[in-house]
Design a protein around this motif. Structure first.
Motif, PDB file in Angstrom:
ATOM      1  N   ASP A 118     -41.530  -5.129  10.966  1.00 50.58           N
ATOM      2  CA  ASP A 118     -41.726  -3.686  10.770  1.00 50.58           C
ATOM      3  C   ASP A 118     -43.165  -3.281  11.098  1.00 50.58           C
ATOM      4  O   ASP A 118     -43.404  -2.230  11.686  1.00 50.58           O
ATOM      5  CB  ASP A 118     -41.391  -3.286   9.325  1.00 50.58           C
ATOM      6  CG  ASP A 118     -39.894  -3.144   9.100  1.00 50.58           C
ATOM      7  OD1 ASP A 118     -39.146  -3.101  10.104  1.00 50.58           O
ATOM      8  OD2 ASP A 118     -39.469  -3.090   7.928  1.00 50.58           O
ATOM      9  N   TYR A 122     -26.020   3.925  15.298  1.00 51.38           N
ATOM     10  CA  TYR A 122     -26.839   2.733  15.553  1.00 51.38           C
ATOM     11  C   TYR A 122     -28.167   3.125  16.184  1.00 51.38           C
ATOM     12  O   TYR A 122     -29.106   2.360  16.194  1.00 51.38           O
ATOM     13  CB  TYR A 122     -26.102   1.747  16.480  1.00 51.38           C
ATOM     14  CG  TYR A 122     -24.811   1.285  15.896  1.00 51.38           C
ATOM     15  CD1 TYR A 122     -24.801   0.301  14.905  1.00 51.38           C
ATOM     16  CD2 TYR A 122     -23.607   1.848  16.292  1.00 51.38           C
ATOM     17  CE1 TYR A 122     -23.612  -0.110  14.331  1.00 51.38           C
ATOM     18  CE2 TYR A 122     -22.414   1.442  15.736  1.00 51.38           C
ATOM     19  CZ  TYR A 122     -22.418   0.467  14.744  1.00 51.38           C
ATOM     20  OH  TYR A 122     -21.253   0.073  14.165  1.00 51.38           O
ATOM     21  N   TYR A 176     -37.964  -1.515  18.549  1.00 49.40           N
ATOM     22  CA  TYR A 176     -38.384  -2.789  17.947  1.00 49.40           C
ATOM     23  C   TYR A 176     -38.514  -3.842  19.039  1.00 49.40           C
ATOM     24  O   TYR A 176     -37.851  -3.744  20.088  1.00 49.40           O
ATOM     25  CB  TYR A 176     -37.354  -3.247  16.912  1.00 49.40           C
ATOM     26  CG  TYR A 176     -37.639  -2.725  15.535  1.00 49.40           C
ATOM     27  CD1 TYR A 176     -38.333  -3.497  14.603  1.00 49.40           C
ATOM     28  CD2 TYR A 176     -37.220  -1.450  15.157  1.00 49.40           C
ATOM     29  CE1 TYR A 176     -38.600  -3.012  13.326  1.00 49.40           C
ATOM     30  CE2 TYR A 176     -37.484  -0.961  13.886  1.00 49.40           C
ATOM     31  CZ  TYR A 176     -38.175  -1.746  12.978  1.00 49.40           C
ATOM     32  OH  TYR A 176     -38.438  -1.273  11.722  1.00 49.40           O
ATOM     33  N   LYS A 218     -35.302   5.509   1.319  1.00 53.45           N
ATOM     34  CA  LYS A 218     -35.323   4.176   1.932  1.00 53.45           C
ATOM     35  C   LYS A 218     -34.041   3.849   2.671  1.00 53.45           C
ATOM     36  O   LYS A 218     -33.985   2.888   3.443  1.00 53.45           O
ATOM     37  CB  LYS A 218     -35.598   3.130   0.857  1.00 53.45           C
ATOM     38  CG  LYS A 218     -37.082   2.821   0.723  1.00 53.45           C
ATOM     39  CD  LYS A 218     -37.265   1.570  -0.087  1.00 53.45           C
ATOM     40  CE  LYS A 218     -38.627   0.952   0.147  1.00 53.45           C
ATOM     41  NZ  LYS A 218     -38.974   0.012  -0.902  1.00 53.45           N
ATOM     42  N   ASP A 219     -32.972   4.632   2.403  1.00 54.81           N
ATOM     43  CA  ASP A 219     -31.729   4.317   3.095  1.00 54.81           C
ATOM     44  C   ASP A 219     -31.832   4.631   4.585  1.00 54.81           C
ATOM     45  O   ASP A 219     -31.013   4.197   5.378  1.00 54.81           O
ATOM     46  CB  ASP A 219     -30.546   5.080   2.474  1.00 54.81           C
ATOM     47  CG  ASP A 219     -30.719   6.583   2.586  1.00 54.81           C
ATOM     48  OD1 ASP A 219     -31.826   7.058   2.250  1.00 54.81           O
ATOM     49  OD2 ASP A 219     -29.775   7.263   3.024  1.00 54.81           O
ATOM     50  N   LYS A 220     -32.844   5.393   4.976  1.00 54.70           N
ATOM     51  CA  LYS A 220     -33.047   5.645   6.411  1.00 54.70           C
ATOM     52  C   LYS A 220     -34.001   4.586   6.944  1.00 54.70           C
ATOM     53  O   LYS A 220     -34.969   4.216   6.272  1.00 54.70           O
ATOM     54  CB  LYS A 220     -33.646   7.041   6.637  1.00 54.70           C
ATOM     55  CG  LYS A 220     -32.797   8.179   6.097  1.00 54.70           C
ATOM     56  CD  LYS A 220     -31.601   8.458   6.983  1.00 54.70           C
ATOM     57  CE  LYS A 220     -30.695   9.532   6.445  1.00 54.70           C
ATOM     58  NZ  LYS A 220     -30.215   9.375   5.069  1.00 54.70           N
ATOM     59  N   SER A 221     -33.738   4.146   8.163  1.00 58.00           N
ATOM     60  CA  SER A 221     -34.548   3.064   8.727  1.00 58.00           C
ATOM     61  C   SER A 221     -36.001   3.489   8.890  1.00 58.00           C
ATOM     62  O   SER A 221     -36.310   4.678   8.967  1.00 58.00           O
ATOM     63  CB  SER A 221     -33.988   2.688  10.099  1.00 58.00           C
ATOM     64  OG  SER A 221     -34.232   3.756  10.999  1.00 58.00           O
ATOM     65  N   LEU A 222     -36.868   2.511   8.970  1.00 58.93           N
ATOM     66  CA  LEU A 222     -38.278   2.815   9.224  1.00 58.93           C
ATOM     67  C   LEU A 222     -38.396   3.558  10.547  1.00 58.93           C
ATOM     68  O   LEU A 222     -39.166   4.506  10.682  1.00 58.93           O
ATOM     69  CB  LEU A 222     -39.101   1.517   9.266  1.00 58.93           C
ATOM     70  CG  LEU A 222     -40.584   1.713   9.567  1.00 58.93           C
ATOM     71  CD1 LEU A 222     -41.285   2.459   8.439  1.00 58.93           C
ATOM     72  CD2 LEU A 222     -41.279   0.367   9.806  1.00 58.93           C
ATOM     73  N   LYS A 223     -37.605   3.159  11.520  1.00 55.45           N
ATOM     74  CA  LYS A 223     -37.667   3.817  12.827  1.00 55.45           C
ATOM     75  C   LYS A 223     -37.335   5.313  12.700  1.00 55.45           C
ATOM     76  O   LYS A 223     -38.045   6.157  13.249  1.00 55.45           O
ATOM     77  CB  LYS A 223     -36.706   3.144  13.811  1.00 55.45           C
ATOM     78  CG  LYS A 223     -36.626   3.902  15.140  1.00 55.45           C
ATOM     79  CD  LYS A 223     -35.860   3.168  16.199  1.00 55.45           C
ATOM     80  CE  LYS A 223     -35.480   4.094  17.349  1.00 55.45           C
ATOM     81  NZ  LYS A 223     -36.600   4.827  17.960  1.00 55.45           N
ATOM     82  N   TYR A 224     -36.272   5.611  11.970  1.00 56.28           N
ATOM     83  CA  TYR A 224     -35.887   7.021  11.826  1.00 56.28           C
ATOM     84  C   TYR A 224     -37.023   7.800  11.151  1.00 56.28           C
ATOM     85  O   TYR A 224     -37.385   8.895  11.575  1.00 56.28           O
ATOM     86  CB  TYR A 224     -34.601   7.115  10.995  1.00 56.28           C
ATOM     87  CG  TYR A 224     -33.954   8.488  10.992  1.00 56.28           C
ATOM     88  CD1 TYR A 224     -33.205   8.928  12.074  1.00 56.28           C
ATOM     89  CD2 TYR A 224     -34.089   9.328   9.891  1.00 56.28           C
ATOM     90  CE1 TYR A 224     -32.598  10.179  12.068  1.00 56.28           C
ATOM     91  CE2 TYR A 224     -33.485  10.586   9.879  1.00 56.28           C
ATOM     92  CZ  TYR A 224     -32.740  11.005  10.971  1.00 56.28           C
ATOM     93  OH  TYR A 224     -32.140  12.248  10.969  1.00 56.28           O
TER      94      TYR A 224
END
Ligand code: DGJ
Length: 736
Positions: free
Chosen positions: A608, A724, A694, A579-585
């Protein structure tokens, strides 16, 4: 054009007449760029004299071996086309070792004849028949050459007419002999959640073997894929590199043996471990295919050769479509009931994916499948969890506008199951020894035709009850321990046939399934990525790479798998593993293959969810390029702080590029330089657009700018990856 075709046909007819010339027969096996040359010596033994670039004057092939001069008795005779055990002209690892009916363990194989013909599927098949001068024992070497793909499939058929069974102690699919000098082998270690970890070995002396002895889940610890640079290390775009795998669902052994002259002998086939095969007379034994390509333009070209070949000539529905999906495994594990599942269907619809996939835990009553310790093998729906059965779920999903797929693991059984209680003799185990479990389960004995019927029935019953069932995930979580079959014992068949007959049993079940259900997509899964051989991909449309869905790990794993498999086969799911990685990643990484989600979609924030919906829509827009286009690896994460890859359609009018940060350190070098694109048309002009953003997010990519293909490939494009912007997806379209 017509006259060329006529000429080709006449030549093929001429070649398909068996040759039976005494000596110095030269047999070139050619693709567009590659030639393997076999030649008989003065004793009528078949040698491999050349493996390299094809020549435009075919007459010159008979001189290819003459320019090498390895004068050393013993070492000089290593280049047999199929090395035998038991006569003294061979000192290297044998490809075949037998014991004749009279107990004699020698074999000599002399050239007898060869034929060349065009196959119905468009390849050129060369068959060379070798015969023992003393025993009625024959080996047919087969080479199937795919001209435009530079891919060769190699296998053998072993047969005899002795008065009893000949024991085959070793029966390899391929034997090659290479006269290059500096070999760098990439092979792959693995374990659960750590599949496809590359290891480079500089082959300099003696034998190097990569092998599996697991029986089932056979690639868990080692992959049958290999990459061999022949003249020093190769790169993505340069160097001579051989890439391929043994297409066998079972124990394999790839042996690389280097000799004093720096020549390399390769023997690849079924692992002889515990597998002496007692071959009856007049019963040909066909070995699996050893499949490889040779590229003179580095690993990238090699990959594209294999990927194209797989899609066009091996993979089930390789040119077709696939389904995006929402899976419930990590969202619920075993903890679900009918209402909970139905509530998830809405999430699939909202995301915009094609299908909901119900995973493990939906079956078994006496020993309910509430965890992985019980119920496996009892394929009746669990009445408590799912009182209205699977048909209700299929209908409910369809009502929501999504298809429905289901998980099975039909080759396996938990001791705590009715199946085990009723059919203890269907299980592979040593009666007099304690049972050994892997994930609390044992393997069913697929050598037994009754078990084959049972496994076929699991699939057939599901489709009979649910004709619109859209997808099967076929899992396989345990290797074979205590390999012993009570069926083989009853039938008086040697136990050493177990591993081979298991694989054949599985294959025959899959043949039956595909005869009745030719196209339904099926995912090959094996407790993660424990199975991905080209043999099974004739029956499966895709495979599960690993249970490890941490997106950072996946960048590397997907990179490694991409050498051998096209994106259309690689199932990647967005999960909460990391979960530490973004949903986008997570979404961007999973998009580099066959996209799926394994999350509780209803728990996504509105923002999201909107983002995820947009990424699925984007995926639908570029999926054709991704699934059917050419893949180019641009930036290697093993050598840089990021990875970058792109896929280009055949017309070079559309492409999609994925870039992923792999090092979050401040020092990471990612956006300082542009990335040089590949595979575009230098004369076309392209618009470059960033997607998967996003709502309201600004991109540094100027969507108004147009670049020439020449510029993008020589100067490059900067996706501006940094912490970023840890992942960037770029759509590239040609403009008039
Ligand atoms: C192992 C698979 O790799 C997972 O995806 C999941 O299907 C579980 N088995 C279910 O038991």
């Amino acid at each position: 054009m017509k006259s060329i075709n006529l000429l080709t046909t006449i030549l093929l007819i001429l070649f398909s007449i068996p040759f039976s010339i005494g000596q110095n027969v030269t047999i070139p096996i050619e693709t567009e760029n590659v030639a393997t040359v076999l030649k008989t010596d003065e004793n009528n033994r078949l040698k491999m004299v050349y493996f390299g670039k094809s020549l435009s004057d075919g007459n010159e092939y008979n001189q290819t071996g003459d320019v090498f001069n390895f004068r050393s008795e013993g070492a000089a005779s290593n280049n047999n086309a199929y090395a035998v055990a038991g006569i003294d002209n061979n000192f290297v690892e044998p490809a075949i070792a037998v014991i004749h009916v009279d107990g004699n363990n020698s074999l000599d194989l002399l050239y007898d004849s060869h034929t060349t013909s065009k196959t119905a599927d468009g390849a050129i098949l060369t068959t060379v028949t070798l015969k023992d001068p003393v025993y009625p024992f024959v080996v047919d070497l087969h080479y199937k050459a795919w001209k435009d793909k530079d891919v060769i499939e190699q296998w053998n058929v072993i047969r005899h007419t002795e008065k009893g069974n000949v024991i085959l102690n070793k029966y390899a699919s391929a034997n090659l002999y290479l006269n290059n000098k500096d070999y760098h082998l990439t092979s792959y270690n693995g374990a659960w959640a750590k599949e496809m970890q590359p290891v480079e070995t500089h082959l300099r002396q003696g034998m190097h073997t990569i092998e599996s002895r697991l029986g089932t889940r056979e690639h868990l610890l080692t992959s049958p894929n290999f990459m061999l640079s022949l003249d020093g290390k190769s790169t993505e775009t340069s160097g001579t590199v051989m890439m391929g795998q043994l297409a066998w669902t079972g124990n394999f052994a790839l042996q690389f043996e280097t000799d004093v002259n720096k020549n390399l002998h390769i023997v690849a086939g079924i692992n002889p471990y515990q597998s002496a095969y007692h071959l009856k007379p007049n019963t040909p034994f066909e070995t699996p295919r050893f499949i490889y390509t040779l590229s003179f333009e580095g690993k990238g070209k090699g990959s594209r050769n294999l990927q194209d070949w797989l899609r066009e000539h091996n993979l089930l529905d390789g040119q077709g479509e696939r389904l995006t999906l929402l899976n419930n495994w990590e969202a619920t594990y075993f903890d679900f009931d009918q209402d909970k599942l139905v509530s998830l269907f809405g999430g699939a619809k909202e995301l915009g994916v094609d299908m909901f996939l119900l995973d493990d835990g939906w079956f078994a009553n006496k020993y309910p499948r509430n965890d992985d310790t019980a119920g496996l093998g009892d394929w009746d729906v669990n009445k408590k969890k799912l009182p209205d059965g699977v048909p209700f779920l299929v209908r409910a999903a369809e009502k929501e506008g999504v298809k429905f797929g289901i998980w099975i693991e039909p080759e396996m059984v938990n001791p705590e199951s009715e199946l085990y209680e009723n059919h203890p003799d269907w299980v592979i185990k040593q009666e007099q020894r304690p049972e050994i479990y892997f994930r609390s389960q044992l393997v069913l004995d697929l050598t037994n035709p009754e078990v084959q019927d049972f496994v076929f029935g699991v699939v057939d019953d599901l489709f009979t009850e649910n004709p619109t069932l859209a997808f099967i995930k076929w899992d396989c979580n345990a290797p074979i321990f205590n390999g012993h079959s009570s069926y083989l014992e009853r039938e008086n068949i040697p136990q050493s046939h177990l591993y081979v007959e298991y694989s054949r049993g599985l294959q025959s079940v899959l043949e039956r399934i595909r005869a009745k259900y030719p196209k339904v997509p099926m995912m090959l899964c094996s407790g993660g990525g424990g199975r991905s051989d080209y043999n099974l991909l004739k029956y499966f449309t895709e495979f599960w790479l690993s249970d490890n869905t941490d997106p950072l790990e996946r960048v590397f794993m997907q990179w490694n798998y991409s050498y051998y498999y096209p994106a259309i086969t690689m199932c990647n799911h967005v999960t909460n593993w990391s979960k530490d990685k973004s949903l986008k990643y997570r979404v961007d990484v999973a998009s580099m293959g066959k996209l799926g989600f394994d999350i509780r979609a209803n728990e996504l924030s509105e923002r999201d969810m909107k983002f995820a919906q947009q990424t699925v829509a984007n995926y639908n827009d570029y999926k054709d390029v991704l699934w059917h286009g050419d893949m180019y690896r641009l930036v290697d994460p093993y050598e840089n702080d990021m990875a970058s890859l792109m896929y280009v359609n055949e017309q070079k009018t559309e492409a999609v590029m994925f870039s992923y940060l792999t090092n979050w350190r401040y020092l990471a070098e990612t956006s300082t330089r542009p990335v040089k694109l590949k595979g575009l048309d230098k004369d076309k002009r392209y618009r470059v657009t960033e997607i998967n953003l996003y709502e309201g997010e600004r991109s540094p990519v100027d969507h108004q700018k147009v670049y020439s293909g020449e510029f993008l490939m020589n100067v490059g494009f900067n996706p501006m990856v940094d912490s970023y912007r840890a992942s960037v997806v770029i759509k590239i379209e040609s403009v008039q």
